[in-house]
Design an enzyme around this catalytic site. Sequence first.
Site, short mmCIF file in Angstrom:
data_model
loop_
_atom_site.label_atom_id
_atom_site.label_comp_id
_atom_site.label_asym_id
_atom_site.label_seq_id
_atom_site.Cartn_x
_atom_site.Cartn_y
_atom_site.Cartn_z
N GLU A 23 0.82 -1.21 0.00
CA GLU A 23 0.00 0.00 0.00
C GLU A 23 0.86 1.27 0.00
O GLU A 23 0.86 2.04 0.97
CB GLU A 23 -0.99 -0.03 1.16
CG GLU A 23 -1.95 -1.22 1.05
CD GLU A 23 -3.07 -1.22 2.08
OE1 GLU A 23 -3.16 -0.26 2.88
OE2 GLU A 23 -3.87 -2.19 2.08
N GLU B 166 -4.66 -8.68 -1.50
CA GLU B 166 -4.97 -8.74 -0.07
C GLU B 166 -6.41 -8.29 0.10
O GLU B 166 -6.79 -7.22 -0.39
CB GLU B 166 -4.03 -7.84 0.73
CG GLU B 166 -4.31 -7.83 2.23
CD GLU B 166 -3.49 -6.77 2.96
OE1 GLU B 166 -2.26 -6.73 2.77
OE2 GLU B 166 -4.10 -5.96 3.69
#
Length: 536
Positions: free
Chosen positions: A218, A336
């Site tokens: 991220e 994810e």
Amino acid sequence: MLRPLLLLWLWGRLGALTQGTPAGTAPTKDVVDLEFYTKRLFQSVSPSFLSITIDASLATDPRFLTFLGSPRLRALARGLSPAYLRFGGTKTDFLIFDPNKEPTSEERSYWQSQDNNDICGSERVSADVLRKLQMEWPFQELLLLREQYQREFKNSTYSRSSVDMLYSFAKCSRLDLIFGLNALLRTPDLRWNSSNAQLLLNYCSSKGYNISWELGNEPNSFWKKAHISIDGLQLGEDFVELHKLLQKSAFQNAKLYGPDIGQPRGKTVKLLRSFLKAGGEVIDSLTWHHYYLNGRVATKEDFLSSDVLDTFILSVQKILKVTKEMTPGKKVWLGETSSAYGGGAPLLSDTFAAGFMWLDKLGLSAQLGIEVVMRQVFFGAGNYHLVDENFEPLPDYWLSLLFKKLVGPKVLMSRVKGPDRSKLRVYLHCTNVYHPRYREGDLTLYVLNLHNVTKHLKLPPPMFSRPVDKYLLKPFGSDGLLSKSVQLNGQTLKMVDEQTLPALTEKPLPAGSSLSVPAFSYGFFVIRNAKIAACI
């Protein structure tokens, strides 16, 4: 042909189509007709479509990686093979490989008990070691969750033994390991410092390990986590640098995935575009992350809301649009995902109620063309794990196991006729051809009923004349939808012993039967002898 079908399916999913029940059928709202589109495949996903993760936070204190030596945990993971095992998450960018670090006493105890000639056949973690770690785990879990909530992350080091433990778990569970490298190791001019990655590559190469790679987690949140801002152009150049490292090593044929961005909102989409422009050619698949809710404020009603489930569609469409524009033909993975971020929602993400989100996400992902979906997390901190701290499988584990056994990678399309279809959600695949009971050409229908009444599904002709096997999942016990136990066709699912999964026994239905799905339940129906040419 496929585009009109996709539009038809999406409009129906979002409630724009309101066809009535065909003339001649019973005018009852609880009996519904299904439409199947089986002339050609709608999508085709990976055989490892449903995959799993181990969060990098488990290595914050490497002693707890010894959990991965548990034969029970490995047997549960093996049940989900073939699958990828992603080692990643926020702590990816705070872990540093130290090849000179000594293994912990727990790791040393584990390795001393191994037969080097048969590491998968001899593995045994001392019961005393496991018991000690399980007693300490709640305190470690609190530390990890507090670090996450406060966004105060500290660097940790891991050893060669830690890498060995992780790889051993993947290999002995028949999973393909994807290892996330630290992207926050930077030079003064903010380029990626690859020296630590080079040390790890050298070690893994010396061991002959077969690993795929990621870089960072991220990156859109780097500023919040570490007060470092990296734009998409720089990140793309970093991936190109990693690709060059791999080409010069024993990993020249290894896969590289990224950039593992978070939800596709404004600045994140901009980062993705510039990343793909600079580094899109060196990644084998594009990865992104999705969670429906904030785990701190999510409610039971959220978990049962068709409106919440439908928000996923728009997120997927944004990602696919950018990917098609910037790197046409590039595969897209959910790298994810789970129900709620922040470790999940307490008393929700590990219960039967979470299965509606999980099964619907799998169905929508397959329909929309997501090739792989990686479930956060197989085992670890938080509430969204598939297996709990006592190595007991939770409802989403059993749901995942059934999906693996019954659902094949060839995707077809099914639709509920009539209005208000959003609470009765149906998905259709060719059946998994490796299931010993079924053959090529069979169909697997999976269904979620968010209504508070039983729904009776009628198969379209000529399928209504075929025999059907039912696999219905319902919660077990007084906790209802918040139960952590599940029944399959009325039988409670639990492991037979430490290394043996139970039989997943079907309930045969006579040809011509309607498919009854009780209120707030989900399940699978295998249509036998369907002889669908697209599935053969």
